[in-house]
Write a protein that holds these residues in place. Structure first.
Motif, mmCIF file in Angstrom:
data_model
loop_
_atom_site.group_PDB
_atom_site.id
_atom_site.type_symbol
_atom_site.label_atom_id
_atom_site.label_comp_id
_atom_site.label_asym_id
_atom_site.label_seq_id
_atom_site.Cartn_x
_atom_site.Cartn_y
_atom_site.Cartn_z
ATOM 1 N N LEU A 114 75.769 -47.206 72.083
ATOM 2 C CA LEU A 114 75.677 -46.258 73.190
ATOM 3 C C LEU A 114 74.250 -45.782 73.409
ATOM 4 N N GLU A 115 73.517 -45.563 72.339
ATOM 5 C CA GLU A 115 72.123 -45.148 72.487
ATOM 6 C C GLU A 115 71.305 -46.229 73.177
ATOM 7 N N LEU A 116 71.574 -47.488 72.856
ATOM 8 C CA LEU A 116 70.852 -48.590 73.481
ATOM 9 C C LEU A 116 71.226 -48.741 74.945
ATOM 10 N N VAL A 117 72.509 -48.588 75.259
ATOM 11 C CA VAL A 117 72.937 -48.638 76.659
ATOM 12 C C VAL A 117 72.168 -47.599 77.466
ATOM 13 N N ARG A 118 72.112 -46.391 76.950
ATOM 14 C CA ARG A 118 71.403 -45.313 77.646
ATOM 15 C C ARG A 118 69.911 -45.602 77.745
ATOM 16 N N TYR A 119 69.321 -46.031 76.648
ATOM 17 C CA TYR A 119 67.886 -46.315 76.634
ATOM 18 C C TYR A 119 67.528 -47.396 77.659
ATOM 19 N N ILE A 120 68.300 -48.475 77.676
ATOM 20 C CA ILE A 120 68.011 -49.589 78.588
ATOM 21 C C ILE A 120 68.185 -49.163 80.031
ATOM 22 N N HIS A 121 69.256 -48.454 80.330
ATOM 23 C CA HIS A 121 69.546 -48.091 81.712
ATOM 24 C C HIS A 121 68.626 -47.005 82.254
ATOM 25 N N LEU A 122 67.986 -46.246 81.384
ATOM 26 C CA LEU A 122 67.059 -45.210 81.846
ATOM 27 C C LEU A 122 65.647 -45.736 82.079
ATOM 28 N N ASN A 123 65.399 -46.998 81.758
ATOM 29 C CA ASN A 123 64.053 -47.554 81.912
ATOM 30 C C ASN A 123 63.458 -47.365 83.304
ATOM 31 N N GLY A 183 70.178 -37.907 77.421
ATOM 32 C CA GLY A 183 69.073 -38.775 77.050
ATOM 33 C C GLY A 183 67.777 -38.418 77.750
ATOM 34 N N LEU A 184 67.876 -37.856 78.949
ATOM 35 C CA LEU A 184 66.673 -37.447 79.671
ATOM 36 C C LEU A 184 65.976 -36.280 78.985
ATOM 37 N N GLU A 185 66.742 -35.520 78.225
ATOM 38 C CA GLU A 185 66.184 -34.356 77.554
ATOM 39 C C GLU A 185 65.634 -34.698 76.176
ATOM 40 N N GLU A 186 65.798 -35.962 75.769
ATOM 41 C CA GLU A 186 65.331 -36.379 74.455
ATOM 42 C C GLU A 186 64.184 -37.369 74.604
ATOM 43 N N ARG A 187 63.341 -37.405 73.622
ATOM 44 C CA ARG A 187 62.239 -38.371 73.618
ATOM 45 C C ARG A 187 62.773 -39.746 73.262
ATOM 46 N N ASP A 188 62.103 -40.777 73.774
ATOM 47 C CA ASP A 188 62.475 -42.133 73.394
ATOM 48 C C ASP A 188 62.316 -42.291 71.892
ATOM 49 N N SER A 189 63.240 -42.995 71.300
ATOM 50 C CA SER A 189 63.164 -43.243 69.863
ATOM 51 C C SER A 189 62.536 -44.606 69.603
ATOM 52 N N ASP A 190 61.411 -44.606 68.862
ATOM 53 C CA ASP A 190 60.792 -45.878 68.508
ATOM 54 C C ASP A 190 61.737 -46.723 67.678
ATOM 55 N N GLU A 191 62.695 -46.054 67.012
ATOM 56 C CA GLU A 191 63.635 -46.765 66.156
ATOM 57 C C GLU A 191 64.432 -47.789 66.951
ATOM 58 N N LEU A 192 64.683 -47.504 68.237
ATOM 59 C CA LEU A 192 65.479 -48.419 69.042
ATOM 60 C C LEU A 192 64.722 -49.691 69.377
ATOM 61 N N LEU A 193 63.408 -49.701 69.190
ATOM 62 C CA LEU A 193 62.602 -50.872 69.510
ATOM 63 C C LEU A 193 62.200 -51.652 68.275
ATOM 64 N N GLY A 194 62.504 -51.147 67.113
ATOM 65 C CA GLY A 194 62.174 -51.842 65.891
ATOM 66 C C GLY A 194 63.296 -51.655 64.915
ATOM 67 N N GLY A 195 63.248 -52.381 63.831
ATOM 68 C CA GLY A 195 64.392 -52.246 62.961
ATOM 69 C C GLY A 195 64.080 -52.461 61.513
ATOM 70 N N GLY A 196 65.093 -52.848 60.808
ATOM 71 C CA GLY A 196 65.027 -52.862 59.367
ATOM 72 C C GLY A 196 64.517 -54.117 58.730
ATOM 73 N N LEU A 197 64.253 -55.177 59.491
ATOM 74 C CA LEU A 197 63.931 -56.426 58.825
ATOM 75 C C LEU A 197 62.997 -57.293 59.639
ATOM 76 N N VAL A 198 61.991 -57.852 59.020
ATOM 77 C CA VAL A 198 61.265 -58.999 59.555
ATOM 78 C C VAL A 198 61.432 -60.099 58.517
ATOM 79 N N ARG A 199 62.310 -61.044 58.799
ATOM 80 C CA ARG A 199 62.703 -61.999 57.766
ATOM 81 C C ARG A 199 61.518 -62.835 57.286
ATOM 82 N N SER A 200 60.573 -63.130 58.166
ATOM 83 C CA SER A 200 59.461 -63.990 57.778
ATOM 84 C C SER A 200 58.524 -63.322 56.772
#
Length: 337
Positions: A114-123, A183-200
């Motif tokens: 749901l957070e990603l849906v909101r983040y993407i649609h508010l772009n 979502g408009l009242e909250e700051r964008d979360s950098d967490e939604l653009l990065g994550g827990g793993l870079v396999r390489s």
């Protein structure tokens, strides 16, 4: 550095992003955007995938894709290749259109969908491509307008998203829009653009080690989720065997989880449907939502129904559960005895 194959988790949800070469425009006119969307719909149908959210900007795009049995690359290669070729012919140009490979982030859908849906649609709104949320409601180049019922996209999973808010269509749309307003009242979360793993870079432990050494890595494949989700994703991708399966075989289910957590927190099971006003009840709800979704791979829909709460509320309890576990230093093993 050689490229590694992308993780493929059947049924996995991926946040996909791509930019134009040197951040140039890849969508000059509405015809370009419509061509991209038409191709997206065709490839989704061929590959048995679903689009949960999307946004087409000027020099980049966002997609939230739930794959089927076919890996994400089987969808993206014909989509981007076909679009680039037609784009060059339409605009009388040659050469690359997109910058490098698209980025794909495997997401813990129970916690972040749901957070990603909101983040993407508010772009478009955050980029000032529309003036306000009322304009966004009817803006044709993001999936928000379809969720609001003003435009139709046969290939967009509208019912899946709205069903997370309510059964009735009108109520679901109203609650979804309220969620977007928040979502408009909250700051964008950098967490939604990065994550827990870079396999390489050696997986989760390798990446944590590099970060401790102040080496920050950028890769084209990441995972959005905590370490448990990362480890499960890697196990499913490489071994096709998960610890959750072993626990289910050992007799773990939602009933047993509720019974053990209630005993651990010192509450009665019937209290779980009450509002959580006390610390013990709050802890119990949070652990059931967290461990049910992560350790037993139960759906948040099933857990939410059992606790008489909405699925968005269950998702919030998952996040609270992570916080409780960090603060109290507890793990699933405290009830797995």
């Amino acid at each position: 550095m050689p490229r590694h194959g992308r993780l493929h988790i059947p049924g996995g949800c991926y946040h996909v992003m791509g930019r134009g070469l040197e951040r140039r425009r890849i969508f000059y006119a509405d015809a370009d955007k419509q061509d991209f969307l038409d191709r997206l719909g065709e490839t989704l149908a061929r590959n048995g995938s679903q689009c949960v959210a999307w946004s087409v900007m000027t020099n980049h795009y966002h997609l939230l894709i739930r794959v089927g049995d076919q890996p994400l690359a089987k969808l993206m290669a014909p989509l981007l290749g076909g679009y680039a070729g037609h784009y060059n012919r339409r605009h009388h140009r040659s050469g690359y259109v997109f910058q490098n490979r698209y980025k794909s982030i495997l997401c813990d859908a129970d916690a972040y969908l749901l957070e990603l849906v909101r983040y993407i649609h508010l772009n478009p709104l955050r980029a000032a491509m529309v003036k306000n949320l009322t304009d966004l409601d009817r803006y044709p180049w993001t999936g928000h307008s379809a969720l609001m019922g003003h435009r139709k996209q046969d290939w967009q999973s509208v019912s899946e998203v709205l069903g997370l808010f309510a059964r009735g269509l009108g109520t679901a749309r109203r609650r979804y829009r309220e969620f977007v307003v928040q979502g408009l009242e909250e700051r964008d979360s950098d967490e939604l653009l990065g994550g827990g793993l870079v396999r390489s870079y050696g997986g989760w432990e390798g990446l944590k080690r590099l970060r401790k050494e102040h080496v920050y890595c950028i890769g084209d494949e990441r995972i959005l989720g905590d370490s448990d989700f990362v480890e499960r994703a890697l196990a499913q991708d490489t071994l096709k065997v998960e610890q959750a399966t072993q626990r289910i075989q050992a007799g773990w289910d939602l009933d047993r989880l509720i019974r053990r957590v209630s005993q651990y927190c010192g509450i009665k099971e019937e209290q779980l449907t009450q509002k959580a006003r006390g610390n013990d009840l709050s802890l119990a709800k949070a652990l059931i939502c967290l461990w049910g979704s992560q350790e037993l791979k139960l759906s948040l829909r099933e857990i939410a129904h059992r606790l008489s709460i909405s699925q968005p509320a269950a998702s919030q309890w998952v996040n609270r559960g992570r916080k409780f576990c960090r603060e109290l230093g507890i793990e699933f093993e405290v009830i797995d005895s």
